[in-house]
Design a protein around this motif. Structure first.
Motif, PDB file in Angstrom:
ATOM      1  N   MET A   1       0.841  -1.193   0.000  1.00 56.17           N
ATOM      2  CA  MET A   1       0.000   0.000   0.000  1.00 56.17           C
ATOM      3  C   MET A   1       0.875   1.240   0.000  1.00 56.17           C
ATOM      4  N   SER A   2       0.620   2.161  -0.931  1.00 56.19           N
ATOM      5  CA  SER A   2       1.420   3.389  -1.023  1.00 56.19           C
ATOM      6  C   SER A   2       1.065   4.324   0.127  1.00 56.19           C
ATOM      7  N   ASP A   3       1.915   5.358   0.321  1.00 52.04           N
ATOM      8  CA  ASP A   3       1.641   6.332   1.374  1.00 52.04           C
ATOM      9  C   ASP A   3       0.313   7.033   1.130  1.00 52.04           C
ATOM     10  N   GLY A   4       0.013   7.326  -0.147  1.00 50.49           N
ATOM     11  CA  GLY A   4      -1.240   7.996  -0.463  1.00 50.49           C
ATOM     12  C   GLY A   4      -2.439   7.131  -0.103  1.00 50.49           C
ATOM     13  N   GLN A   5      -2.372   5.858  -0.419  1.00 42.36           N
ATOM     14  CA  GLN A   5      -3.469   4.948  -0.084  1.00 42.36           C
ATOM     15  C   GLN A   5      -3.608   4.794   1.430  1.00 42.36           C
ATOM     16  N   ARG A   6      -2.455   4.715   2.092  1.00 41.71           N
ATOM     17  CA  ARG A   6      -2.477   4.578   3.559  1.00 41.71           C
ATOM     18  C   ARG A   6      -3.105   5.815   4.196  1.00 41.71           C
ATOM     19  N   ASN A   7      -2.749   6.998   3.685  1.00 41.78           N
ATOM     20  CA  ASN A   7      -3.309   8.242   4.217  1.00 41.78           C
ATOM     21  C   ASN A   7      -4.816   8.320   3.966  1.00 41.78           C
ATOM     22  N   THR A   8      -5.239   7.877   2.778  1.00 44.60           N
ATOM     23  CA  THR A   8      -6.673   7.889   2.465  1.00 44.60           C
ATOM     24  C   THR A   8      -7.423   6.946   3.384  1.00 44.60           C
ATOM     25  N   ARG A   9      -6.863   5.779   3.596  1.00 41.11           N
ATOM     26  CA  ARG A   9      -7.498   4.804   4.491  1.00 41.11           C
ATOM     27  C   ARG A   9      -7.638   5.375   5.895  1.00 41.11           C
ATOM     28  N   GLN A  10      -6.584   6.012   6.399  1.00 34.49           N
ATOM     29  CA  GLN A  10      -6.639   6.588   7.748  1.00 34.49           C
ATOM     30  C   GLN A  10      -7.640   7.730   7.805  1.00 34.49           C
ATOM     31  N   LEU A  11      -7.719   8.525   6.740  1.00 30.13           N
ATOM     32  CA  LEU A  11      -8.699   9.616   6.686  1.00 30.13           C
ATOM     33  C   LEU A  11     -10.118   9.061   6.808  1.00 30.13           C
ATOM     34  N   ILE A  12     -10.384   7.971   6.104  1.00 30.02           N
ATOM     35  CA  ILE A  12     -11.717   7.356   6.169  1.00 30.02           C
ATOM     36  C   ILE A  12     -11.989   6.837   7.577  1.00 30.02           C
ATOM     37  N   LEU A  13     -10.992   6.203   8.193  1.00 29.81           N
ATOM     38  CA  LEU A  13     -11.161   5.701   9.552  1.00 29.81           C
ATOM     39  C   LEU A  13     -11.441   6.842  10.533  1.00 29.81           C
ATOM     40  N   ASP A  14     -10.659   7.919  10.427  1.00 27.77           N
ATOM     41  CA  ASP A  14     -10.839   9.051  11.338  1.00 27.77           C
ATOM     42  C   ASP A  14     -12.207   9.696  11.145  1.00 27.77           C
ATOM     43  N   SER A  15     -12.628   9.831   9.904  1.00 28.54           N
ATOM     44  CA  SER A  15     -13.928  10.436   9.622  1.00 28.54           C
ATOM     45  C   SER A  15     -15.059   9.560  10.139  1.00 28.54           C
ATOM     46  N   THR A  16     -14.902   8.254   9.971  1.00 22.98           N
ATOM     47  CA  THR A  16     -15.913   7.320  10.476  1.00 22.98           C
ATOM     48  C   THR A  16     -15.998   7.378  11.987  1.00 22.98           C
ATOM     49  N   ALA A  17     -14.846   7.470  12.626  1.00 23.76           N
ATOM     50  CA  ALA A  17     -14.830   7.542  14.089  1.00 23.76           C
ATOM     51  C   ALA A  17     -15.586   8.773  14.584  1.00 23.76           C
ATOM     52  N   LEU A  18     -15.380   9.904  13.931  1.00 20.11           N
ATOM     53  CA  LEU A  18     -16.091  11.123  14.326  1.00 20.11           C
ATOM     54  C   LEU A  18     -17.594  10.980  14.108  1.00 20.11           C
ATOM     55  N   LEU A  19     -17.972  10.372  13.002  1.00 18.52           N
ATOM     56  CA  LEU A  19     -19.396  10.151  12.737  1.00 18.52           C
ATOM     57  C   LEU A  19     -20.016   9.225  13.772  1.00 18.52           C
ATOM     58  N   LEU A  20     -19.283   8.187  14.120  1.00 18.94           N
ATOM     59  CA  LEU A  20     -19.789   7.237  15.103  1.00 18.94           C
ATOM     60  C   LEU A  20     -20.067   7.920  16.436  1.00 18.94           C
ATOM     61  N   GLU A  21     -19.182   8.811  16.842  1.00 17.29           N
ATOM     62  CA  GLU A  21     -19.371   9.512  18.108  1.00 17.29           C
ATOM     63  C   GLU A  21     -20.600  10.405  18.051  1.00 17.29           C
ATOM     64  N   ARG A  22     -20.929  10.904  16.863  1.00 16.11           N
ATOM     65  CA  ARG A  22     -22.063  11.828  16.717  1.00 16.11           C
ATOM     66  C   ARG A  22     -23.387  11.118  16.505  1.00 16.11           C
ATOM     67  N   VAL A  23     -23.414  10.106  15.623  1.00 16.98           N
ATOM     68  CA  VAL A  23     -24.697   9.515  15.249  1.00 16.98           C
ATOM     69  C   VAL A  23     -24.810   8.028  15.555  1.00 16.98           C
ATOM     70  N   GLY A  24     -23.691   7.352  15.845  1.00 15.75           N
ATOM     71  CA  GLY A  24     -23.738   5.923  16.131  1.00 15.75           C
ATOM     72  C   GLY A  24     -23.694   5.073  14.876  1.00 15.75           C
ATOM     73  N   ALA A  25     -23.395   3.803  15.060  1.00 11.01           N
ATOM     74  CA  ALA A  25     -23.199   2.895  13.920  1.00 11.01           C
ATOM     75  C   ALA A  25     -24.487   2.624  13.161  1.00 11.01           C
ATOM     76  N   GLU A  26     -25.600   2.559  13.865  1.00 15.42           N
ATOM     77  CA  GLU A  26     -26.865   2.218  13.207  1.00 15.42           C
ATOM     78  C   GLU A  26     -27.268   3.281  12.198  1.00 15.42           C
ATOM     79  N   ALA A  27     -27.131   4.543  12.572  1.00 15.16           N
ATOM     80  CA  ALA A  27     -27.594   5.644  11.710  1.00 15.16           C
ATOM     81  C   ALA A  27     -26.581   6.021  10.635  1.00 15.16           C
TER      82      ALA A  27
END
Length: 231
Positions: A1-27
């Protein structure tokens, strides 16, 4: 995995984590994740396969964050002090990050991630220290199961019902109840002093009444040996 792909993957994880804290996994939806991370739907599917794969990855990320503070902690001289801190930190992490925690302990197989296995090894390491000090009343693996069950159940209860009767002091009461069942609170006597006390007790008993299973000569040898051990 290239650095760009790794950074994109981490960005998605971080964004998902913030969403989870706000709305939860179900929503939360994949579309919500894409909007938060500024990526396309195929990008999310490329890295995680589907929503479940994304949530499993976020759960693994939760274990990594949970382990961050544990890895940097300097072991205390008293392993029971470390065990007490580990319990409190576990409960505290769950209450501070409830969405992460529900994924970490609510999705099957997430506890098989490398970070989850590391967390289990760290718990076993603490229990083995207590066992070596003569302060553990169960085998380490059995004690680990008991602690994990109690800690996870307590945390999930406090997350879902924070205002329930008795919730305010539940974590402390559960900790003390479990620890009282599993651990000796005081340092055990040294091996030498323990043997001395046992020898004195047996010597006193046999001095008053010989062991019928032994001959007079064998009784005499036993009393002599116990006398030496009792000094």
């Amino acid at each position: 995995m290239s650095d760009g792909q790794r950074n994109t993957r981490q960005l998605i994880l971080d964004s998902t984590a913030l969403l989870l804290e706000r709305v939860g996994a179900e929503a939360m939806s994949i579309r919500d994740v894409c909007q938060a991370a500024g990526v396309t739907t195929p990008t999310v599917y490329h890295h995680f396969g589907d929503k479940r794969g994304l949530l499993e990855a976020v759960a693994a990320e939760g274990f990594e964050r949970y382990l961050g503070a544990k890895r940097s902690r300097t072991p205390a001289a008293d392993p029971l002090e470390d065990m007490r801190a580990a319990w409190d930190n576990h409960i505290g992490f769950g209450l501070d990050h409830p969405a992460f925690y529900r994924l970490m302990y609510g999705i099957p197989d997430t506890e098989e991630s490398p970070a989850a296995r590391e967390a289990h090894r760290m718990l076993l390491g603490l229990l083995e220290r207590l066992a070596e000090a003569g302060r553990l009343r169960l085998p380490p693996e059995e004690a680990a199961t008991m602690i994990r069950t109690a800690a996870v159940g307590t945390t999930l209860t406090l997350i879902s019902s924070p205002d329930a009767p008795g919730a305010k002091e539940l974590a402390e009461r559960m900790r003390e109840a479990v620890f009282a069942a599993l651990f000796s609170q005081d340092e055990p006597p040294s091996d030498k002093s323990a043997v001395r006390e046992l020898a004195r007790t047996l010597l006193a008993a046999l001095s008053a009444r010989s062991a019928r299973e032994l001959t007079p000569g064998e009784n005499g040898i036993l009393l002599e040996l116990l006398h030496k051990l009792s000094l």
